[in-house]
Design an enzyme around this catalytic site. Structure first.
Site, short mmCIF file in Angstrom:
data_model
loop_
_atom_site.label_atom_id
_atom_site.label_comp_id
_atom_site.label_asym_id
_atom_site.label_seq_id
_atom_site.Cartn_x
_atom_site.Cartn_y
_atom_site.Cartn_z
CE1 TYR A 124 -8.53 -9.46 9.97
CE2 TYR A 124 -9.31 -11.39 8.81
CZ TYR A 124 -9.57 -10.24 9.50
OH TYR A 124 -10.86 -9.87 9.73
CE LYS A 191 3.17 2.09 14.70
NZ LYS A 191 2.61 3.38 15.12
CG ASP A 224 0.26 5.55 14.11
OD1 ASP A 224 0.75 5.45 12.97
OD2 ASP A 224 0.97 5.66 15.12
#
Ligand code: NAD
Length: 359
Positions: A124, A191, A224
């Site tokens: 970002y 992740k 996830d």
């Protein structure tokens, strides 16, 4: 005491909800000297900069701002004003409570989660290389020579930096917030199985910091899996701490759990400055129609009042908002059972109903 506060009116639905929010905050009786500033697409069209210097200067002076949403053109045009603000003022922690209010249509009715999102790095951060540019092909060749990995020459590239210092301060912020607000658990999200050197670093820092807070439970989840857990069992979670991009995505997911963006407030907090804003954007299709729901920005105002140390006023305003929403009468279309309900009121009328409740 008079507080100096910068009010950034934004664009799209921004000016309308900013006006409603200011009236509600003033009605709490807290004395605020508002420094009203414009940022966004309208001022960009006027002077070529969507974030004029006087806006930043004002926040540096007042140290506290409340900001209405600002449009970011997709794929072209100026870079996000929101990202620039957070980076320039080093507002490193984005705090987004997701709380159920009675009367809001949602899948769950007793959620009380807090998202702590890192605000200054990760994918970002806006470090990007455009497809077709010389620096992009240079980078692709450099990566090939350093790692042996071949990136297609017609690629655009976004860089994902995650540092020890910035991971440490956001995780510490989450634990300090948990302690100060009698929260029991912090969950770090990542992740790290795939991005070992960026998310893996975030996770190892989180584990190390967690050891300094034995009174708060700590766990970690892969992003996830966390999305599925949150949709199925949101009550199991308390404070979530995430790198920037996952924080952005899960903020909207959690807002959805409590009834949508219309009721999701937020604050961007730095060492000595804070800018409060709703999670939602500028909803251009509702601009200048007096139909947008002002609740998320008003609740961001509640967070701002807490930040100023005005707990009583903050509680009074939050109670008034909750009571108007619970009655489902003087509320905007999105808070009605049927979004086409003709009895829905406008943005300013909902604010007036909230003000009336406080009297
Ligand atoms: P959005 O949040 O503006 O809208 C998402 C959906 O929610 C739309 O259907 C919208 O109409 C509805 N919605 C949002 N706020 C509402 C409100 N207060 N009352 C009633 N309905 C509301 O997201 P988007 O459409 O992805 O983005 C629009 C623009 O806002 C984009 O330019 C985006 O970059 C910008 N944005 C700004 C901020 C910010 O200023 N912090 C945050 C997110 C998006």
């Amino acid at each position: 005491m008079t507080y100096e506060v910068t009010l950034i009116t934004g664009d799209g639905i921004g000016p309308e909800i900013a006006n409603a929010t200011r009236s509600c905050i003033d009605a709490t009786g807290v004395d605020i000297n508002w420094h009203i500033k414009e940022a966004g697409i309208d001022i960009y069209n006027e002077c070529g900069d969507p974030l004029p210097k006087d806006v930043i200067d004002s926040i540096r002076k007042t140290k506290v701002a409340i900001k209405a949403p600002i449009t970011t053109p997709v794929g072209k045009g100026f870079r996000s004003v929101n990202v620039r603000l957070r980076k320039e003022l080093d507002l490193y922690a984005c705090l987004r409570p997701c709380k159920s209010y009675q009367g809001v249509n949602s899948r769950y009715d007793d959620i009380d989660l807090v998202i702590v999102r890192e605000n200054t790095e990760d994918l970002y951060a806006g470090i990007e290389f455009e497809e077709g540019k010389k620096e992009t092909s240079d980078l692709i060749e450099k990566i090939h020579s350093l790692t042996g990995n071949k990136i297609a020459m017609d690629s655009g590239i976004s860089i994902k930096p995650i540092s020890i210092r910035r991971s440490e301060r956001i995780v510490r912020f989450a634990f300090d917030y948990a302690l100060e607000n009698a929260r029991k658990k912090v969950t770090a999200i990542h992740k790290a199985n795939i991005m070992k050197y960026s998310d893996g670093l975030f996770l190892s820092v989180a584990r190390r910091v967690a050891e300094e807070y034995p009174e708060v439970e700590f766990e970690d989840y892969i992003v996830d899996n966390m999305c599925m857990q949150l949709v199925q069992k949101p009550h199991l979670y308390d404070v979530l701490v995430l790198p920037n991009l996952y924080g952005d995505i899960l903020s909207d997911l959690c807002a959805g759990l409590v009834g949508g963006l219309g009721v999701a407030p937020g604050g961007n907090i730095g060492k000595d400055m804070a800018v409060f804003e709703a999670t939602h954007g500028s909803a251009p299709k509702y601009a200048k129609k007096n139909v947008a729901n002002p609740t998320a920005l008003i609740l961001s105002g509640v967070m701002m009042l807490h930040h100023l140390g005005e707990k009583e006023a903050a509680d009074k305003l939050e109670k008034a908002v909750a009571s108007v929403i619970a009655k489902k009468k003087d509320v905007t279309f999105d808070l009605k059972e049927d979004r086409n309900d003709p009895t829905a009121v406008g943005t300013q009328e909902m604010a007036q109903a909230i003000i009336k409740r406080m009297r």
